[in-house]
Write an enzyme that holds these catalytic residues in place. Structure first.
Site, PDB file in Angstrom:
ATOM      1  N   ASP A  32      78.425  66.745  56.748  1.00 21.68           N
ATOM      2  CA  ASP A  32      79.195  65.886  57.650  1.00 21.68           C
ATOM      3  C   ASP A  32      80.028  64.882  56.859  1.00 21.68           C
ATOM      4  OD1 ASP A  32      78.048  67.226  59.706  1.00 21.68           O
ATOM      5  OD2 ASP A  32      76.693  65.623  60.329  1.00 21.68           O
ATOM      6  N   TYR A  35      83.106  66.528  55.481  1.00 20.99           N
ATOM      7  CA  TYR A  35      84.055  66.769  56.581  1.00 20.99           C
ATOM      8  C   TYR A  35      84.787  65.472  56.929  1.00 20.99           C
ATOM      9  CZ  TYR A  35      85.949  68.077  61.135  1.00 20.99           C
ATOM     10  OH  TYR A  35      86.794  68.314  62.196  1.00 20.99           O
ATOM     11  N   LYS A 122      76.803  85.750  84.195  1.00 20.57           N
ATOM     12  CA  LYS A 122      77.796  85.070  85.040  1.00 20.57           C
ATOM     13  C   LYS A 122      77.543  83.569  84.927  1.00 20.57           C
ATOM     14  CE  LYS A 122      79.830  84.911  89.650  1.00 20.57           C
ATOM     15  NZ  LYS A 122      79.817  83.446  89.771  1.00 20.57           N
ATOM     16  N   GLU A 178      84.938  80.277  80.661  1.00 22.89           N
ATOM     17  CA  GLU A 178      84.207  79.392  81.567  1.00 22.89           C
ATOM     18  C   GLU A 178      83.840  78.132  80.803  1.00 22.89           C
ATOM     19  OE1 GLU A 178      82.498  79.589  85.675  1.00 22.89           O
ATOM     20  OE2 GLU A 178      83.882  80.833  84.520  1.00 22.89           O
ATOM     21  N   CYS A 410      66.145  42.203 100.327  1.00 21.42           N
ATOM     22  CA  CYS A 410      66.148  40.733 100.355  1.00 21.42           C
ATOM     23  C   CYS A 410      67.011  40.168 101.474  1.00 21.42           C
ATOM     24  CB  CYS A 410      66.592  40.174  99.005  1.00 21.42           C
ATOM     25  SG  CYS A 410      68.340  40.498  98.626  1.00 21.42           S
TER      26      CYS A 410
END
Length: 664
Positions: A32, A35, A122, A178, A410
């Site tokens: 990381d 990067y 699906k 999707e 209240c």
């Protein structure tokens, strides 16, 4: 200038490849830190040259808030799928296909091949259409809409880190997929959300329909691609070939793709998909069965709505109708008064449902929900069921739901702010104070051991505790007057309260209960600003620079620290000896640093949250699923299918004792 542009192109290509390895393949080739250094170098070059490549990773999250959604006409139509509810309907569809093929082959010399199907999951998300130009650059993303015209969501899609901004292709294509929200992302988002999401599908749809792009990014969506809907390049001969093309382009694709030559095999795959449904990190609502051969598809053709060569097999719905008996109004720690539906008890997904979510009065009116009406209830992802709508025929004898004008606890007058109602009596409204104290004392906040909601209720009612600062004024003699508080329990609570005074700054910020700020955001704030004083005095402009903090969250934080009562309470806490501290995190070398670890089964010495925290403190990445890129699977008692998967893939398995020995 040319040298800088060449360097920028080189960095963009490298960073996009690293992102693909990290997010899609789950197999990073650099750390990381490496990067981040390259990313920062790219940002500096873009500022110097005033040039930004359209596929630069810096374009993934914009600071802008869009004015409106514009329309987009798809180059290729996005079809809906016909549905089968059982195997009989699926076999009928199969037989129709056989008949058409038989008729064609009897009249044509160019015979169609043996019928072969591809079965996939699906996904229960939102259909998206991504357009890549002749240079392979992502130029447009849109919703399905009518199938012909959708809405432009390009900026929103760019926040999905697995979606490549450039692919190695030199023809215009549209790729269908999707967009989904994983259960992991759902849980992380809800930890920080003032208004928790109700289900994964709404989480994804709401993110893509949000004009605040940073807010979209906070949902941390994923995507799976499964179809090329428009293609100016070489034609595909089979669906398998198309799916291989999608994969080779670096587009994220689900690994489950099964080839079947008969309906017995199709049925077996459907049963398998349904059997793993609960183990997945995302929602699915069925299986998709498509004809593999493209020429056969052309012969089978289309109806007005559906392609005849594809069908969706729908699993049993998690929806049912029942009667709305009443509405109960509840008060949260922020003072917001929210409605809950009280239902005629009904069985849904193996659970007796008596209550359901009604988000607010706008939601009630929009769905036309009324007392006594038959309502459609959905239970998704094992969260609280939600009312989705009403049965129109049941409205004749129903009654309107009245918005409250007074607090149900209240009796204070309520104030309307947007679509919500609030009780502003923060001092003597029991639910607000009790929930605020419980939150303040919780493990991720001040970590006051032995504190419970029952204890908070007694402190409020019998010891007149009306602020979190009052906790630090409690005396042992006072606790001894409470129910079930003997000498040892009283002393333990006093000690726990005193011990909480030395706390890390992120826990203190989270404990304050700032609207829209969860533990992750609290950590991010502390890493950015370092001190409580800096956080208190920050501006909205500075706040939106914090990762995943959009305009809404920034305003919540800014407004919180502008409140004089808040500042007064914080000063009182500090005067009482609360000392929030911040230390730069240093991780010592250990066997788990930079390793991907999956946990399965029950551990003796750690809860699931504790082991996750422990592993992350060691610099490990905790994953929810086992793959060839998993380094270790930590196994406890009664492990699940993840253990079997680890054995199958040859992943290193360790037990709790081995783990403890490695970190000594």
């Amino acid at each position: 200038m040319d040298n800088k542009l060449e360097k920028m192109k080189e960095l963009v290509e490298e960073l996009n490849q690293y992102a693909y390895e990290y997010y899609v393949l789950d197999n990073p080739s650099i750390s990381d830190k490496e990067y981040d250094l390259k990313y920062d170098e790219l940002v500096i070059l873009e500022k110097k040259t005033e040039v930004t490549l359209p596929y630069s990773p810096t374009q993934r999250v914009g600071d802008k808030i869009l004015g409106e959604f514009s329309k987009y006409t798809h180059k290729g139509r996005l079809w809906s799928l016909d549905k089968a509810q059982n195997m009989e309907q699926l076999i009928e569809w199969h037989n129709r296909n056989l008949k058409v093929i038989e008729q064609y082959n009897s009249m044509s010399e160019d015979k169609l091949p043996e019928l072969r199907y591809i079965v996939t999951k699906k996904f229960d998300g939102l259909t998206v259409n991504c357009t890549y130009d002749e240079n392979g650059i992502l130029i447009k993303s849109a919703t399905r809409g009518t199938g012909i015209i959708g809405e432009d969501i390009t900026a929103q899609i760019k926040t999905i880190k697995t979606v490549p901004l450039k692919i190695k292709n030199n023809h215009v294509i549209e790729v269908h997929g999707e967009a989904i929200m994983t259960k992991t992302a759902f849980e992380e988002y809800n930890k920080a959300a003032q208004v928790p999401l109700k289900n994964l599908r709404n989480g994804a749809a709401g993110a893509l329909r949000n004009l605040d792009i940073k807010e979209t990014a906070r949902r941390n969506l994923s995507a799976f691609f499964y179809d090329v809907g428009y293609n100016e390049g070489p034609e595909f001969k089979s669906y398998r070939e198309m799916m291989n093309f999608i994969k080779n382009m670096g587009l994220p694709q689900d690994k489950y793709i099964k080839e079947c030559t008969n309906m017995e095999e199709v049925e077996k795959e459907i049963e398998y998909i349904e059997s793993i449904r609960g183990e997945l990190d995302y929602d699915i609502d069925g299986a998709v069965i498509v004809v593999d051969d493209i020429k056969t598809r052309e012969i089978l053709g289309y109806t007005i709505k559906f392609p005849k060569w594809a069908i969706a097999y729908k699993f049993e719905a998690k929806e049912i109708t029942t009667k709305l008996l009443d509405v109960e109004w509840n008060v949260g720690r922020s003072g917001r008064v929210t409605p809950t539906a009280l239902l005629e008890p009904v069985e849904l997904g193996g659970v007796t449902v008596k209550r359901a979510t009604l988000n607010n009065m706008d939601d009630i009116k929009r769905k036309n929900v009324k007392l006594g009406a038959k309502v459609l209830v959905r239970r998704s992802n094992d969260v609280i069921p939600e009312i989705m709508g009403v049965v129109e025929e049941s409205l004749e004898e129903s009654k309107e739901i009245q918005a409250p004008d007074r607090c149900p606890y209240c009796n204070s007058h309520l104030v309307q702010n947007g679509v919500h109602y609030y009780c502003e009596n923060t001092l003597s409204c029991k639910p607000q104070m009790v929930k605020s104290i419980v939150h303040f004392a919780s493990r991720e906040a001040m970590n006051i051991a032995g504190f419970s909601e029952k204890t908070a209720e007694q402190l409020f009612e019998k010891l007149d505790i009306k602020s979190i600062a009052d906790l630090y004024k409690i005396k042992k003699e006072e606790l001894l007057t409470l129910e079930k508080f003997k000498d040892k329990k009283s002393q333990n609570l006093i000690d726990a309260i005193q011990n909480s005074k030395n706390c890390d700054l992120a826990s203190f910020i989270y404990a304050l209960g700032i609207p829209n700020v969860g533990k992750k955001t609290a950590n991010d704030l502390v890493m950015k600003f370092k001190t409580l004083e800096s956080i208190k005095n920050t501006t909205i402009e500075q706040l939106v620079e914090v990762p995943d903090v959009g305009e809404i969250v920034a305003k919540s934080i800014y407004d919180f620290f502008e409140d004089e009562k808040v500042i007064s309470n914080i000063e009182e806490l500090l005067n009482l000896g609360v000392k929030p501290y911040y230390e730069e995190e240093r991780i010592d070398e250990n066997p788990f640093m930079d390793k991907t670890i999956v946990v399965t089964g029950s551990l003796n010495n750690y809860s699931r949250g504790e082991i996750k925290d422990k592993l992350q403190s060691l610099g490990a990445k905790v994953s929810s699923s086992v793959s060839k890129n998993t380094d270790y699977v930590l196994v406890g008692e009664k492990p699940g299918s993840k253990y079997e998967k680890a054995i199958e893939l040859g992943v290193k398995v360790i037990n709790e004792e081995e783990f403890s020995n490695k970190i000594k």
